[in-house]
Design a protein around this motif. Sequence first.
Motif, PDB file in Angstrom:
ATOM      1  N   GLY A  38      66.521  10.595  35.722  1.00 38.17           N
ATOM      2  CA  GLY A  38      66.272  12.370  35.709  1.00 38.17           C
ATOM      3  C   GLY A  38      64.434  11.988  36.201  1.00 38.17           C
ATOM      4  O   GLY A  38      64.064  11.047  35.964  1.00 38.17           O
ATOM      5  N   ASP A  39      64.302  13.065  36.030  1.00 34.83           N
ATOM      6  CA  ASP A  39      62.304  13.376  36.395  1.00 34.83           C
ATOM      7  C   ASP A  39      61.614  12.700  35.646  1.00 34.83           C
ATOM      8  O   ASP A  39      60.969  13.027  34.045  1.00 34.83           O
ATOM      9  CB  ASP A  39      61.713  14.885  36.401  1.00 34.83           C
ATOM     10  CG  ASP A  39      62.690  16.520  37.118  1.00 34.83           C
ATOM     11  OD1 ASP A  39      62.267  15.652  38.327  1.00 34.83           O
ATOM     12  OD2 ASP A  39      63.038  16.622  36.652  1.00 34.83           O
ATOM     13  N   VAL A  41      57.765  10.989  34.455  1.00 36.68           N
ATOM     14  CA  VAL A  41      56.996  11.858  33.693  1.00 36.68           C
ATOM     15  C   VAL A  41      55.768  10.678  33.656  1.00 36.68           C
ATOM     16  O   VAL A  41      53.835  11.574  33.650  1.00 36.68           O
ATOM     17  CB  VAL A  41      56.274  12.836  32.823  1.00 36.68           C
ATOM     18  CG1 VAL A  41      57.925  14.133  33.486  1.00 36.68           C
ATOM     19  CG2 VAL A  41      57.339  12.413  31.720  1.00 36.68           C
ATOM     20  N   GLU A  62      58.988   6.925  31.086  1.00 30.24           N
ATOM     21  CA  GLU A  62      59.047   8.323  30.587  1.00 30.24           C
ATOM     22  C   GLU A  62      60.032   9.004  31.512  1.00 30.24           C
ATOM     23  O   GLU A  62      59.073   9.114  32.811  1.00 30.24           O
ATOM     24  CB  GLU A  62      58.449   8.302  29.641  1.00 30.24           C
ATOM     25  CG  GLU A  62      57.764   7.106  28.898  1.00 30.24           C
ATOM     26  CD  GLU A  62      57.779   7.517  27.355  1.00 30.24           C
ATOM     27  OE1 GLU A  62      58.465   8.396  26.546  1.00 30.24           O
ATOM     28  OE2 GLU A  62      56.943   7.140  26.576  1.00 30.24           O
ATOM     29  N   SER A  63      60.841   9.241  31.209  1.00 33.34           N
ATOM     30  CA  SER A  63      61.016  10.600  31.943  1.00 33.34           C
ATOM     31  C   SER A  63      61.104  11.975  31.005  1.00 33.34           C
ATOM     32  O   SER A  63      61.212  11.696  30.170  1.00 33.34           O
ATOM     33  CB  SER A  63      62.340  10.358  33.068  1.00 33.34           C
ATOM     34  OG  SER A  63      63.540  10.671  31.577  1.00 33.34           O
ATOM     35  N   VAL A  64      61.594  12.955  31.255  1.00 33.45           N
ATOM     36  CA  VAL A  64      61.627  14.107  30.283  1.00 33.45           C
ATOM     37  C   VAL A  64      62.686  14.036  29.277  1.00 33.45           C
ATOM     38  O   VAL A  64      62.313  14.028  28.290  1.00 33.45           O
ATOM     39  CB  VAL A  64      62.064  15.546  31.409  1.00 33.45           C
ATOM     40  CG1 VAL A  64      61.427  16.927  30.427  1.00 33.45           C
ATOM     41  CG2 VAL A  64      61.021  15.921  33.006  1.00 33.45           C
ATOM     42  N   LYS A  65      64.079  13.564  29.676  1.00 33.68           N
ATOM     43  CA  LYS A  65      64.739  13.013  29.308  1.00 33.68           C
ATOM     44  C   LYS A  65      64.324  11.852  28.089  1.00 33.68           C
ATOM     45  O   LYS A  65      65.149  12.190  26.679  1.00 33.68           O
ATOM     46  CB  LYS A  65      65.478  12.292  30.039  1.00 33.68           C
ATOM     47  CG  LYS A  65      67.351  12.826  29.344  1.00 33.68           C
ATOM     48  CD  LYS A  65      68.418  13.075  30.558  1.00 33.68           C
ATOM     49  CE  LYS A  65      68.952  10.828  30.633  1.00 33.68           C
ATOM     50  NZ  LYS A  65      70.127  11.802  31.228  1.00 33.68           N
ATOM     51  N   ALA A  66      64.096  10.272  28.633  1.00 37.53           N
ATOM     52  CA  ALA A  66      64.689   9.317  27.939  1.00 37.53           C
ATOM     53  C   ALA A  66      63.209   8.800  28.011  1.00 37.53           C
ATOM     54  O   ALA A  66      62.822   8.809  29.147  1.00 37.53           O
ATOM     55  CB  ALA A  66      65.403   9.092  28.051  1.00 37.53           C
ATOM     56  N   ALA A  67      63.020   7.379  27.576  1.00 41.78           N
ATOM     57  CA  ALA A  67      62.467   6.324  27.396  1.00 41.78           C
ATOM     58  C   ALA A  67      63.502   5.128  28.412  1.00 41.78           C
ATOM     59  O   ALA A  67      64.290   4.823  27.698  1.00 41.78           O
ATOM     60  CB  ALA A  67      60.808   6.083  26.231  1.00 41.78           C
TER      61      ALA A  67
END
Lengths: 131, 360
Positions: A38-39, A41, A62-67
Motif C-alpha cells: 500500500g502507500d 511513506v 515503510e508503508s502506512v501498513k507495514a515495514a
Amino acid sequence: MSNLPENIKYLASHEWARLEEDGTVTVGITDHAQDQLGDVVYVEVPEKGSEFAAGDEASVVESVKAASDIYMPVSGEIIAVNDQLDTKPELVNSDPYGDGWFFKIQPTDITELDNMLDSAGYQATVDADAE
Amino acid sequence: MGSKTVLYAKHLEAGGKIVDFGGWDMPLHYGSQIEEHNQVRSSAGMFDVSHMTIVDIEGDQAKPYLQRLLANDVNRLNSPGRALYSAMLNEQGGIIDDLIVYLTDDGYRLVVNCGTREKDLAWLQKQSDGFDVTIIERPELAIIAIQGPDSLRSLIKILDPEKAALVARLKTFQGLSVADWFIGRTGYTGEDGVEIVLPQDQAPDLWQALKDAGVAPAGLGARDTLRLEAGLNLYGSDMDESITPLEANMAWTIAWEPEDRDFIGRGALEKIRTHQSQHYKLMGLVLTGRGVLRGHQKVVTSQGEGEITSGTFSPTLGHSIAFARVPLNAEENCQVEIRGKLIEVKMVKLPFVRHGKKVF
C-alpha cells in the motif's frame, strides 16, 4: 495480475534487479510488492559507498501498513541511491520499475544474477503465496 | 470466504482491495488509503461499516438494565436522539467492548464491534437475567458513514426533503429516526459527519448517489489513520478485557454519579481509585523524524517501560503517530525501540488532529 517486465530478475522476497548496459545493477521492489504494502511513506536507502553481500538486508521500506526489509540481490558496492524517494516515496507505488528504483550496485560477480528468478519463476512464487 | 456486506459488489466495482476483517470481506482501500484519508479531511468520504453489530434493547426495564451493564449512564440520555459512548466492563473493570448507545423511540440502540459480536451478545444475554428486556440483533440493517467537512452538504443534496431536513437539524452526537432510516451525527474520524443505518436493500442506491455527488469511498486503511489522528481507540488494540477504562484514556466515559448506580465493574474501578493503584495511562506519541511507529514496539520512559498499542503514519501531519500504554508518571521525553534502535519520540495528550487541524 501485476506488471512483470521480462528483462529483469527477481527475488522471492519481492526485489527486482536489472543489469544495465554499463554493468551496474539497479534494484527496486516489484509491482506486486508495492501493491501489497500500500502507500509507501518512507524508504531508508543504504549509504553510498557501502558494501553488501547478496542476501544482506540493505534497506527498509515503510508503508502506512507495514515495514519491510529489502535484501541485496547481488553482492557489491552501492554506487547510487534514489534521493527522490526522500520527498516522493509514492514513486515506489506509481512507478516501481522506473522512477521508484531504490539503489544501484557495482556488482562484484554478475553471475549471481543467474541465481535469481525470471518473471515466470517469480510469478509462480507470488501465485503460491496467494493460495 | 468471509461474510459480505450488501455493498460488497460496490467495493469490487470501485476497485476495492478486499481483506479479511473480523470474518468480513471488507475494502482496505480503493487505490490509495492516503488519498482517501485526505479526501475525508478536506471534503467528504464514505465508509461501509455494515459489518458492525446493531443491537436494539427494548422492554420496560431497558433503562435499569443498561445502567447496570454500562460504565457510562444512559440516564444522561434525556430525550430520544441522544447518544452516549460507553465501555461495557467485566467484574474486574476490564473492557469487554466499547460501544455507542442511542436513545430511540422504542428503547435503546447499541452499535458494537464486529470482532466482539459473539461474546457481546452472550454477555448481554447473561446479564439480562432478572430484567424485563428484549435483546434484538439487527443484521438486516446496513450502515454507511459519511464523514468530512462537506459531508452534510453533499448528503443533503441527494436526500428527499424529509430526510434532508433531519440531517440539517441534527446536532453533534444526536441520532434520530426518519422513515425506516436512523441517522446519527457521529463518526470515527474526528470530522463532522453522519452514520446512516438503513435497510440493506436501500444501501447500494444511497452509496451510488453519494458517489455520483462526489463523496469518495474510503476503506478500512483510511478509517484507521483517521481514528488514530482523532485519538479514538480501537478495540483489541488499545483496549481489551485486561485493561480498564482508566488505563485506556476513557475515564471521561465512566459515570461515577450517582454513587448508588451499581454498574458492572464499578467495585474494581473504585478500588483502583481509592488505592491510587492505576499504574498505566494511554498517551499519544509523536515521531517527527523518519520511520513509522507500530503496535507492540517497546517504549522506554524515565518511569519504566511501556508499549505502543497502535501506530501509523499520519497523512495529515506528515509523520508518524501512535498510542502507547506507559507508566502513569511517564514524562514527555521518551524513546521507542524500532528494529533494535532506540529512537527519540515526544509524548503528547490525545488527540492529534481535530477538524483537520493539529491540536497537540
